[in-house]
Design a protein around this motif. Sequence first.
Motif, PDB file in Angstrom:
ATOM      1  N   ASP A  91      -1.544  10.383 -12.664  1.00 16.18           N
ATOM      2  CA  ASP A  91      -1.821  11.731 -11.854  1.00 16.18           C
ATOM      3  C   ASP A  91      -1.577  11.595 -10.294  1.00 16.18           C
ATOM      4  O   ASP A  91      -2.186  12.175  -9.671  1.00 16.18           O
ATOM      5  CB  ASP A  91      -3.040  12.580 -12.501  1.00 16.18           C
ATOM      6  N   LEU A  92      -1.389  10.260  -9.754  1.00 16.22           N
ATOM      7  CA  LEU A  92      -1.325  10.025  -8.270  1.00 16.22           C
ATOM      8  C   LEU A  92      -0.304  10.745  -7.729  1.00 16.22           C
ATOM      9  O   LEU A  92       0.883  10.280  -8.122  1.00 16.22           O
ATOM     10  CB  LEU A  92      -1.436   8.497  -8.449  1.00 16.22           C
ATOM     11  N   PRO A  93      -0.694  11.472  -6.689  1.00 14.17           N
ATOM     12  CA  PRO A  93       0.764  12.103  -6.030  1.00 14.17           C
ATOM     13  C   PRO A  93       1.432  11.105  -5.267  1.00 14.17           C
ATOM     14  O   PRO A  93       0.967  10.026  -4.660  1.00 14.17           O
ATOM     15  CB  PRO A  93      -0.218  12.920  -4.969  1.00 14.17           C
ATOM     16  N   SER A  94       2.814  11.154  -5.062  1.00  6.60           N
ATOM     17  CA  SER A  94       3.804  10.392  -4.437  1.00  6.60           C
ATOM     18  C   SER A  94       3.349  10.076  -2.894  1.00  6.60           C
ATOM     19  O   SER A  94       4.053   9.260  -2.475  1.00  6.60           O
ATOM     20  CB  SER A  94       4.898  10.767  -4.575  1.00  6.60           C
ATOM     21  N   GLU A  95       2.554  11.242  -2.494  1.00 11.57           N
ATOM     22  CA  GLU A  95       2.115  11.123  -0.947  1.00 11.57           C
ATOM     23  C   GLU A  95       0.904  10.177  -0.623  1.00 11.57           C
ATOM     24  O   GLU A  95       0.761   9.766   0.460  1.00 11.57           O
ATOM     25  CB  GLU A  95       2.015  12.543  -0.315  1.00 11.57           C
ATOM     26  N   ALA A  96       0.371   9.823  -2.002  1.00 14.86           N
ATOM     27  CA  ALA A  96      -0.994   8.878  -1.592  1.00 14.86           C
ATOM     28  C   ALA A  96      -0.593   7.643  -1.066  1.00 14.86           C
ATOM     29  O   ALA A  96       0.691   6.919  -1.115  1.00 14.86           O
ATOM     30  CB  ALA A  96      -1.428   8.697  -2.982  1.00 14.86           C
ATOM     31  N   GLU A  97      -1.469   7.106  -0.207  1.00 19.51           N
ATOM     32  CA  GLU A  97      -1.193   5.996   0.476  1.00 19.51           C
ATOM     33  C   GLU A  97      -0.825   4.588  -0.394  1.00 19.51           C
ATOM     34  O   GLU A  97      -0.067   3.795   0.068  1.00 19.51           O
ATOM     35  CB  GLU A  97      -2.324   5.510   1.312  1.00 19.51           C
ATOM     36  N   ARG A  98      -1.213   4.389  -1.524  1.00 22.91           N
ATOM     37  CA  ARG A  98      -1.110   3.385  -2.194  1.00 22.91           C
ATOM     38  C   ARG A  98      -0.241   3.609  -3.237  1.00 22.91           C
ATOM     39  O   ARG A  98       0.244   2.790  -4.465  1.00 22.91           O
ATOM     40  CB  ARG A  98      -2.644   2.775  -2.934  1.00 22.91           C
ATOM     41  N   PHE A  99       0.258   4.810  -3.458  1.00 24.30           N
ATOM     42  CA  PHE A  99       1.459   5.021  -4.626  1.00 24.30           C
ATOM     43  C   PHE A  99       2.500   3.937  -4.690  1.00 24.30           C
ATOM     44  O   PHE A  99       2.572   3.330  -5.671  1.00 24.30           O
ATOM     45  CB  PHE A  99       2.028   6.553  -4.259  1.00 24.30           C
ATOM     46  N   SER A 100       3.197   4.019  -3.484  1.00 28.82           N
ATOM     47  CA  SER A 100       4.362   2.989  -3.658  1.00 28.82           C
ATOM     48  C   SER A 100       4.095   1.395  -4.149  1.00 28.82           C
ATOM     49  O   SER A 100       4.313   0.876  -4.714  1.00 28.82           O
ATOM     50  CB  SER A 100       5.230   2.912  -2.565  1.00 28.82           C
ATOM     51  N   ALA A 101       2.835   1.072  -3.441  1.00 25.86           N
ATOM     52  CA  ALA A 101       2.360  -0.469  -3.493  1.00 25.86           C
ATOM     53  C   ALA A 101       1.907  -0.581  -5.007  1.00 25.86           C
ATOM     54  O   ALA A 101       1.926  -1.556  -5.540  1.00 25.86           O
ATOM     55  CB  ALA A 101       1.006  -0.430  -2.828  1.00 25.86           C
ATOM     56  N   LYS A 102       1.351   0.730  -5.449  1.00 22.44           N
ATOM     57  CA  LYS A 102       0.938   0.544  -7.105  1.00 22.44           C
ATOM     58  C   LYS A 102       2.106   0.392  -7.853  1.00 22.44           C
ATOM     59  O   LYS A 102       2.126  -0.474  -8.829  1.00 22.44           O
ATOM     60  CB  LYS A 102      -0.070   1.629  -7.387  1.00 22.44           C
ATOM     61  N   VAL A 103       3.194   1.089  -7.611  1.00 23.89           N
ATOM     62  CA  VAL A 103       4.315   1.020  -8.507  1.00 23.89           C
ATOM     63  C   VAL A 103       4.901  -0.367  -8.222  1.00 23.89           C
ATOM     64  O   VAL A 103       5.254  -0.769  -9.494  1.00 23.89           O
ATOM     65  CB  VAL A 103       5.146   2.151  -7.989  1.00 23.89           C
TER      66      VAL A 103
END
Length: 219
Positions: A91-103
Motif C-alpha cells: 500500500d506504499l504510494p509511488s510518491e513515497a520517498e523510499r518507494f523506488s529504493a524499496k522496489v
Amino acid sequence: MRSMDAIALLKADHKTVETLFRRFEQAGPNAKKLKRKLVEQIVRELAVHAVIEEQVLYPAVRAKGKELEEQVLEALEEHHVAKWLLKELEDLPSEAERFSAKVKVLMENVRTHVAEEERRLFPRVRKAFSPVELREMAQMLMMAKKAAPTRPHPRAPDAPPSNLVAGAVSAVLDMGKEAVRTVRRGIHKPKARKVTPSAPQQQANGAAHGLEADASQLM
C-alpha cells in the motif's frame, strides 16, 4: 503434447516476474501510476509463487532426503525477507520517498533467489524426481495456485501442515480486501456530468414521448 513439469512451471513464473521487473526499470521517473500498477502485479505474482513453493515444492524436496534440506531452509528465509518487502510495498504510494529504493532492493533479493533456485536447486530436483513425479507436482502446484493468497503474509507459517490452513484463511481475507479496493476505486471514479437538454432538444424529446404514447394505445 507433453504436459508441463514442476520445474518448467516455476521457471515460467520466474520469467513473468522478471518481465515485470524490467518494465518497472524501463518506466520513466514520472511514470508514477504505471509503477504503482506494476508493483501491484509484482506483489500478487510473488505472493502466489512463494506460497505454492512452500506448500508443494519445498515439502516434497525435503521428503526426498536431507541432502537438499539446507538449500530449502535458505530459500524459505529468502522468501521471508521478500514477503516483508512486499508487505511494505503493498500500500506504499509511488510518491513515497523510499518507494523506488524499496522496489530495487526487492528486485535484487528476488533475482538472487531465482538464480540460486535455477542454478543449484532445480537441477538437483530434476535428478531426485522422475519425469512422472515432476508432472504430478506441476498439477499440484497449479491446484495450489487457484487457492493461494494473493497478498503477502510474512507472519504466516511457511511449512506444512500449518501453512496449508493459514494459506486457506489468508486467501479468503485477500478476496475480501480486493473486494473493498474495487469498491473504493468505484467510489473515487469521477461522476459523469449531467447534461441538461437544450429547449429544441426538450421539444424533440416531448414529441418522441408523444409518438410512443400513441403507439402504445394502438397495441
